[in-house]
Design a protein around this motif. Sequence first.
Motif, PDB file in Angstrom:
ATOM      1  N   THR A 224       0.840  -1.202   0.000  1.00 41.23           N
ATOM      2  CA  THR A 224       0.000   0.000   0.000  1.00 41.23           C
ATOM      3  C   THR A 224       0.875   1.252   0.000  1.00 41.23           C
ATOM      4  O   THR A 224       2.056   1.211   0.363  1.00 41.23           O
ATOM      5  CB  THR A 224      -0.917   0.044   1.231  1.00 41.23           C
ATOM      6  OG1 THR A 224      -0.102   0.201   2.415  1.00 41.23           O
ATOM      7  CG2 THR A 224      -1.739  -1.238   1.356  1.00 41.23           C
ATOM      8  N   ALA A 225       0.283   2.367  -0.381  1.00 41.40           N
ATOM      9  CA  ALA A 225       1.023   3.627  -0.423  1.00 41.40           C
ATOM     10  C   ALA A 225       1.538   4.011   0.961  1.00 41.40           C
ATOM     11  O   ALA A 225       2.670   4.493   1.105  1.00 41.40           O
ATOM     12  CB  ALA A 225       0.131   4.730  -0.990  1.00 41.40           C
ATOM     13  N   ASP A 226       0.726   3.810   1.985  1.00 38.43           N
ATOM     14  CA  ASP A 226       1.151   4.138   3.348  1.00 38.43           C
ATOM     15  C   ASP A 226       2.354   3.303   3.778  1.00 38.43           C
ATOM     16  O   ASP A 226       3.307   3.813   4.374  1.00 38.43           O
ATOM     17  CB  ASP A 226      -0.002   3.923   4.335  1.00 38.43           C
ATOM     18  CG  ASP A 226      -1.007   5.064   4.293  1.00 38.43           C
ATOM     19  OD1 ASP A 226      -0.642   6.151   3.791  1.00 38.43           O
ATOM     20  OD2 ASP A 226      -2.145   4.876   4.772  1.00 38.43           O
ATOM     21  N   PRO A 257       2.248   9.640   0.387  1.00 41.98           N
ATOM     22  CA  PRO A 257       1.126   8.800  -0.032  1.00 41.98           C
ATOM     23  C   PRO A 257      -0.128   9.642  -0.262  1.00 41.98           C
ATOM     24  O   PRO A 257      -0.373  10.620   0.432  1.00 41.98           O
ATOM     25  CB  PRO A 257       0.956   7.855   1.168  1.00 41.98           C
ATOM     26  CG  PRO A 257       1.445   8.645   2.346  1.00 41.98           C
ATOM     27  CD  PRO A 257       2.540   9.534   1.832  1.00 41.98           C
ATOM     28  N   VAL A 258      -0.895   9.251  -1.261  1.00 42.74           N
ATOM     29  CA  VAL A 258      -2.170   9.911  -1.547  1.00 42.74           C
ATOM     30  C   VAL A 258      -3.225   8.827  -1.661  1.00 42.74           C
ATOM     31  O   VAL A 258      -3.085   7.903  -2.470  1.00 42.74           O
ATOM     32  CB  VAL A 258      -2.106  10.725  -2.859  1.00 42.74           C
ATOM     33  CG1 VAL A 258      -3.430  11.448  -3.102  1.00 42.74           C
ATOM     34  CG2 VAL A 258      -0.956  11.719  -2.824  1.00 42.74           C
ATOM     35  N   MET A 259      -4.263   8.919  -0.861  1.00 41.04           N
ATOM     36  CA  MET A 259      -5.322   7.931  -0.939  1.00 41.04           C
ATOM     37  C   MET A 259      -6.191   8.176  -2.173  1.00 41.04           C
ATOM     38  O   MET A 259      -6.317   9.311  -2.652  1.00 41.04           O
ATOM     39  CB  MET A 259      -6.172   7.970   0.327  1.00 41.04           C
ATOM     40  CG  MET A 259      -5.422   7.444   1.556  1.00 41.04           C
ATOM     41  SD  MET A 259      -4.899   5.696   1.398  1.00 41.04           S
ATOM     42  CE  MET A 259      -3.184   5.859   0.923  1.00 41.04           C
ATOM     43  N   GLU A 260      -6.787   7.128  -2.672  1.00 41.94           N
ATOM     44  CA  GLU A 260      -7.509   7.208  -3.941  1.00 41.94           C
ATOM     45  C   GLU A 260      -8.632   8.231  -3.906  1.00 41.94           C
ATOM     46  O   GLU A 260      -8.918   8.893  -4.902  1.00 41.94           O
ATOM     47  CB  GLU A 260      -8.041   5.823  -4.322  1.00 41.94           C
ATOM     48  CG  GLU A 260      -6.920   4.842  -4.629  1.00 41.94           C
ATOM     49  CD  GLU A 260      -7.436   3.491  -5.125  1.00 41.94           C
ATOM     50  OE1 GLU A 260      -8.622   3.418  -5.459  1.00 41.94           O
ATOM     51  OE2 GLU A 260      -6.640   2.552  -5.177  1.00 41.94           O
ATOM     52  N   GLY A 261      -9.260   8.395  -2.751  1.00 46.69           N
ATOM     53  CA  GLY A 261     -10.346   9.366  -2.648  1.00 46.69           C
ATOM     54  C   GLY A 261      -9.877  10.798  -2.771  1.00 46.69           C
ATOM     55  O   GLY A 261     -10.668  11.698  -3.068  1.00 46.69           O
ATOM     56  N   ASP A 262      -8.576  11.019  -2.552  1.00 46.81           N
ATOM     57  CA  ASP A 262      -8.004  12.369  -2.641  1.00 46.81           C
ATOM     58  C   ASP A 262      -7.323  12.612  -3.982  1.00 46.81           C
ATOM     59  O   ASP A 262      -6.683  13.641  -4.175  1.00 46.81           O
ATOM     60  CB  ASP A 262      -6.976  12.568  -1.512  1.00 46.81           C
ATOM     61  CG  ASP A 262      -7.603  12.423  -0.141  1.00 46.81           C
ATOM     62  OD1 ASP A 262      -8.760  12.841   0.018  1.00 46.81           O
ATOM     63  OD2 ASP A 262      -6.936  11.891   0.764  1.00 46.81           O
ATOM     64  N   LYS A 288      -0.904  -0.970  -4.347  1.00 46.38           N
ATOM     65  CA  LYS A 288      -2.018  -1.873  -4.053  1.00 46.38           C
ATOM     66  C   LYS A 288      -3.236  -1.087  -3.568  1.00 46.38           C
ATOM     67  O   LYS A 288      -4.381  -1.399  -3.898  1.00 46.38           O
ATOM     68  CB  LYS A 288      -1.610  -2.890  -2.994  1.00 46.38           C
ATOM     69  CG  LYS A 288      -2.715  -3.836  -2.574  1.00 46.38           C
ATOM     70  CD  LYS A 288      -2.246  -4.787  -1.482  1.00 46.38           C
ATOM     71  CE  LYS A 288      -3.366  -5.711  -1.037  1.00 46.38           C
ATOM     72  NZ  LYS A 288      -2.916  -6.617   0.047  1.00 46.38           N
ATOM     73  N   GLU A 289      -2.952  -0.050  -2.779  1.00 45.63           N
ATOM     74  CA  GLU A 289      -4.016   0.804  -2.249  1.00 45.63           C
ATOM     75  C   GLU A 289      -3.491   2.221  -2.148  1.00 45.63           C
ATOM     76  O   GLU A 289      -2.562   2.490  -1.396  1.00 45.63           O
ATOM     77  CB  GLU A 289      -4.465   0.310  -0.868  1.00 45.63           C
ATOM     78  CG  GLU A 289      -5.595   1.102  -0.250  1.00 45.63           C
ATOM     79  CD  GLU A 289      -5.989   0.570   1.116  1.00 45.63           C
ATOM     80  OE1 GLU A 289      -6.243   1.387   2.013  1.00 45.63           O
ATOM     81  OE2 GLU A 289      -6.018  -0.661   1.276  1.00 45.63           O
ATOM     82  N   GLY A 290      -4.067   3.141  -2.924  1.00 47.52           N
ATOM     83  CA  GLY A 290      -3.577   4.507  -2.952  1.00 47.52           C
ATOM     84  C   GLY A 290      -2.461   4.680  -3.979  1.00 47.52           C
ATOM     85  O   GLY A 290      -2.023   3.732  -4.629  1.00 47.52           O
ATOM     86  N   VAL A 291      -2.008   5.917  -4.126  1.00 50.65           N
ATOM     87  CA  VAL A 291      -0.920   6.206  -5.048  1.00 50.65           C
ATOM     88  C   VAL A 291       0.206   6.900  -4.292  1.00 50.65           C
ATOM     89  O   VAL A 291      -0.008   7.484  -3.234  1.00 50.65           O
ATOM     90  CB  VAL A 291      -1.380   7.105  -6.224  1.00 50.65           C
ATOM     91  CG1 VAL A 291      -2.402   6.393  -7.080  1.00 50.65           C
ATOM     92  CG2 VAL A 291      -1.919   8.432  -5.708  1.00 50.65           C
ATOM     93  N   LEU A 292       1.403   6.810  -4.848  1.00 50.77           N
ATOM     94  CA  LEU A 292       2.565   7.455  -4.244  1.00 50.77           C
ATOM     95  C   LEU A 292       2.946   8.653  -5.110  1.00 50.77           C
ATOM     96  O   LEU A 292       3.217   8.512  -6.306  1.00 50.77           O
ATOM     97  CB  LEU A 292       3.728   6.463  -4.161  1.00 50.77           C
ATOM     98  CG  LEU A 292       4.738   6.704  -3.040  1.00 50.77           C
ATOM     99  CD1 LEU A 292       4.075   6.533  -1.675  1.00 50.77           C
ATOM    100  CD2 LEU A 292       5.914   5.746  -3.172  1.00 50.77           C
TER     101      LEU A 292
END
Length: 324
Positions: A224-226, A257-262, A288-292
Motif C-alpha cells: 500500500t502507499a502508506d 502517499p495519496v489515498m484514492e479518494g483524494d 495496491k491501495e492509494g498512489v505514491l
Amino acid sequence: MRSAMVKRLKIVFMGTPDFAVGALQAIIEAGHQVSAVVTQPDKPKGRGKELQMTPVKACAAAHNIPVFQPGKIKEPEAVEVLRSYEADIFVVAAFGQILSEEILSMPKYGCVNIHASLLPKYRGAGPIQWAIIDGEKKTGVTIMQMEKGLDTGDMLLQKEVEIDPKETGDSLHDKLAAAGAELIVEALPKIAAGQLTPRKQNDAESCYAKMLQKSMGRIDWNMTADKLDCLIRGLISWPGASTTFRGKNLKIWEEEPVMEGDFSVSISESLPGTIVCVEKEAFYVQTKEGVLKVLSVQIEGKKRMAVKDFLLGYPIKAGECLGS
C-alpha cells in the motif's frame, strides 16, 4: 555549573558510529573522567581504501582520550586491558561487539547501554529504522543495565521521542542520539547514588529489530502507499528504496502517499507500479491501495534531483510502468 555533590565517575566509553558521539561528548562536558574509549578497528573507505577512524575515535582524539580498538573484545588480552582501566562503569552505545559476562561484571556499577528504542520493543540492531518502517507514532531511548541477553537487561531510565509524519531514518537517528546524550548524563549520578530502581522488561511485549539488508530496499508496488511511504523514509540513507525505470535503478528520495479518494484521476484499473499521472513537479505511481506522489529521485549514475528536473531529461507519460 556542575554541583559538587555529583560524584565524578571514572568511565570507559564503548561506541563506534555517529549515534554514540553525542553521548560521549555530553559525558565529557558533564565532568566525568573518561579513562578510555573503546571502539571498532579502523576500516578502509572510499576509492583509495584509506583507513578511516570511527566517529567515536575522532571525538576521543579531539579530547586526548586514550583509544582501544580490539578486533575481538572477548579475547583474554582485551579483557585484561579493560580491567586495567579500573573504571566505575562502562557506558555502551552502538559499540558493535557482544560483551562477555566477565566484562559485564567488571566495573563497580556494571555496564549500561544507551539503546535507541522504548524497550522491550525493538531489541536488536535496527531499532531506529524499524520504528519508522512499522509506522510507529513514538519511540525513544532506554538506559539499560546490560546482561548476557540481547537488549534484555533491566531498564533504568527512558525518554519518549515523537515520530513526525515526515520523519526519516536520518532525522530520527539525530533526535534519538540527542535524547540518549541527555539521558545518560541524567542517569550516571543517579546510578552512583543508588537512586534508580531497575525495572524488568516484559518479554511478551518485545519485538526484534533485525539488521537491515540491502534487499529490503527493492520496492514492491503491491504494497500500500502508506506502507511504502514508511519503508522509503525508514531506509532513506541505507540501503535506500529503489525501483526499475527503463532498465535503470531509480532511487526514490522523497514522496508522499495519496489515498484514492483524494486523487482526481481514475485509477481503479491501473496495475501496481503504473505511473497514473505526471505533473510538472511530481509523478504518481499506483500501489495496491492509494498512489505514491514522487517528488525527488536519483537515477542510476546521476545525483539526487527534484522530479521537475528529472522530467527534463526523462520525459515520461502516464501508463509507463516501474519495477519488474
